[in-house]
Design a protein around this motif. Sequence first.
Motif, PDB file in Angstrom:
ATOM      1  N   THR A 210       2.843 -13.520  18.179  1.00 46.00           N
ATOM      2  CA  THR A 210       1.700 -12.658  17.821  1.00 46.00           C
ATOM      3  C   THR A 210       1.920 -11.424  17.221  1.00 46.00           C
ATOM      4  N   PRO A 211       1.375 -11.351  15.831  1.00 46.84           N
ATOM      5  CA  PRO A 211       1.538 -10.047  15.251  1.00 46.84           C
ATOM      6  C   PRO A 211       0.405  -9.023  15.432  1.00 46.84           C
ATOM      7  N   GLU A 212       0.574  -7.764  15.439  1.00 48.14           N
ATOM      8  CA  GLU A 212      -0.574  -6.722  15.745  1.00 48.14           C
ATOM      9  C   GLU A 212      -0.321  -5.516  14.664  1.00 48.14           C
ATOM     10  N   ILE A 213      -1.035  -5.199  13.907  1.00 42.62           N
ATOM     11  CA  ILE A 213      -0.943  -4.324  12.898  1.00 42.62           C
ATOM     12  C   ILE A 213      -1.427  -3.029  13.609  1.00 42.62           C
ATOM     13  N   VAL A 214      -0.667  -1.827  13.736  1.00 37.51           N
ATOM     14  CA  VAL A 214      -0.897  -0.788  14.237  1.00 37.51           C
ATOM     15  C   VAL A 214      -0.998   0.343  13.241  1.00 37.51           C
ATOM     16  N   GLN A 215      -2.111   1.229  13.363  1.00 36.76           N
ATOM     17  CA  GLN A 215      -2.357   2.153  12.443  1.00 36.76           C
ATOM     18  C   GLN A 215      -2.380   3.559  13.135  1.00 36.76           C
ATOM     19  N   LEU A 216      -1.991   4.571  12.800  1.00 38.84           N
ATOM     20  CA  LEU A 216      -1.951   5.821  13.439  1.00 38.84           C
ATOM     21  C   LEU A 216      -2.077   7.049  12.421  1.00 38.84           C
ATOM     22  N   PRO A 217      -2.746   8.058  12.999  1.00 36.28           N
ATOM     23  CA  PRO A 217      -3.091   9.460  12.307  1.00 36.28           C
ATOM     24  C   PRO A 217      -1.789  10.092  12.519  1.00 36.28           C
ATOM     25  N   TYR A 218      -1.672  11.032  11.325  1.00 30.67           N
ATOM     26  CA  TYR A 218      -0.493  11.791  11.271  1.00 30.67           C
ATOM     27  C   TYR A 218      -0.935  13.175  10.464  1.00 30.67           C
ATOM     28  N   PRO A 219      -0.147  14.337  10.472  1.00 34.92           N
ATOM     29  CA  PRO A 219      -0.778  15.570   9.984  1.00 34.92           C
ATOM     30  C   PRO A 219      -0.907  15.489   8.460  1.00 34.92           C
ATOM     31  N   ILE A 220      -2.024  14.900   7.978  1.00 32.02           N
ATOM     32  CA  ILE A 220      -2.091  14.660   6.307  1.00 32.02           C
ATOM     33  C   ILE A 220      -2.247  16.005   5.678  1.00 32.02           C
ATOM     34  N   ASP A 221      -3.144  16.715   6.257  1.00 33.62           N
ATOM     35  CA  ASP A 221      -3.253  18.200   5.399  1.00 33.62           C
ATOM     36  C   ASP A 221      -2.118  18.879   5.124  1.00 33.62           C
ATOM     37  N   GLU A 222      -1.213  18.799   6.329  1.00 30.01           N
ATOM     38  CA  GLU A 222       0.071  19.757   6.401  1.00 30.01           C
ATOM     39  C   GLU A 222       1.051  18.930   5.212  1.00 30.01           C
ATOM     40  N   THR A 223       1.000  17.827   5.313  1.00 36.12           N
ATOM     41  CA  THR A 223       1.811  16.862   4.283  1.00 36.12           C
ATOM     42  C   THR A 223       1.436  17.301   2.980  1.00 36.12           C
ATOM     43  N   ALA A 224      -0.060  17.169   2.754  1.00 38.01           N
ATOM     44  CA  ALA A 224      -0.755  17.351   1.316  1.00 38.01           C
ATOM     45  C   ALA A 224      -0.169  18.853   1.001  1.00 38.01           C
ATOM     46  N   ARG A 225      -0.298  19.807   2.010  1.00 36.47           N
ATOM     47  CA  ARG A 225       0.198  21.189   1.490  1.00 36.47           C
ATOM     48  C   ARG A 225       1.443  21.224   1.147  1.00 36.47           C
ATOM     49  N   GLN A 226       2.412  20.677   1.604  1.00 37.90           N
ATOM     50  CA  GLN A 226       3.837  20.671   1.292  1.00 37.90           C
ATOM     51  C   GLN A 226       4.274  19.929   0.007  1.00 37.90           C
TER      52      GLN A 226
END
Length: 248
Positions: A210-226
């Motif tokens: 049984t496959p399960e795709i997991v999708q998670l938020p992460y600090p995109i704004d901080e990543t973009a800033r860096q």
Amino acid sequence: MIQIAVFSDVHGNLPALEVVLKDIEQRGIRQKFCLGDLVDFAPWGNEVIEKIRSMSILCLMGNHDERIAFDIPVVPLSKHSEEETNARFIAIDHSKKHITKENKKFLSELPFHLKLNYKVGERHWSIQLVHSSLESNDTYLYESENDEVFENMLKDSRADVVVMGHTHLSFQKQLKNGGWAVNCGSVGRSKEENRLASYVIFTLDEEKITPEIVQLPYPIDETARQIKESGIPDYYASFLKNENVLIL
């Protein structure tokens, strides 16, 4: 029951990788595999490689890993706009200059693909891991592909499941023969509308996978800033924030 986690296409995005690894740990999943593309487009290429190395995570050689490891020239792609072409040249050159000699050696020694075999009760399950296909690490296979393409991959590898990355678009597709074709999506550079960090969990028991795709938020704004504070073009920061940037 056995569970394994498979992820791909980190592309130097350490914050996204850390969120995915933490989620895998919290679920108590010990078996972890990466399908490659550790580098390019975010400023933590060395840190991502060192994280994978320190945790002894088995990893394949993606097309970006191969390019950085062996200093392969960048070739413009017809599907890219002039803006993206220019940004791509600069971003990849940034990796070539900043990835350490030791980390390039690590990338150069990664396997091209890997086949797993797990025994659950009386049943053996075979799982074929590729970056994009059996023959290439730079082939784009989407969910819309004819089933025969994936059925042939399963037949050629004598596997029950083929797992891929590369396109940055996740899907899970059960075929008529009962096998699975699964794309785990991208950890650090998702092309899906939500831009979440994506990976897949496989649960193996004696009767089924049984496959399960997991999708998670992460600090995109901080990543973009860096990204904007690094030598990598702002183009990739805008992409992560989904600011009307089209990347194919």
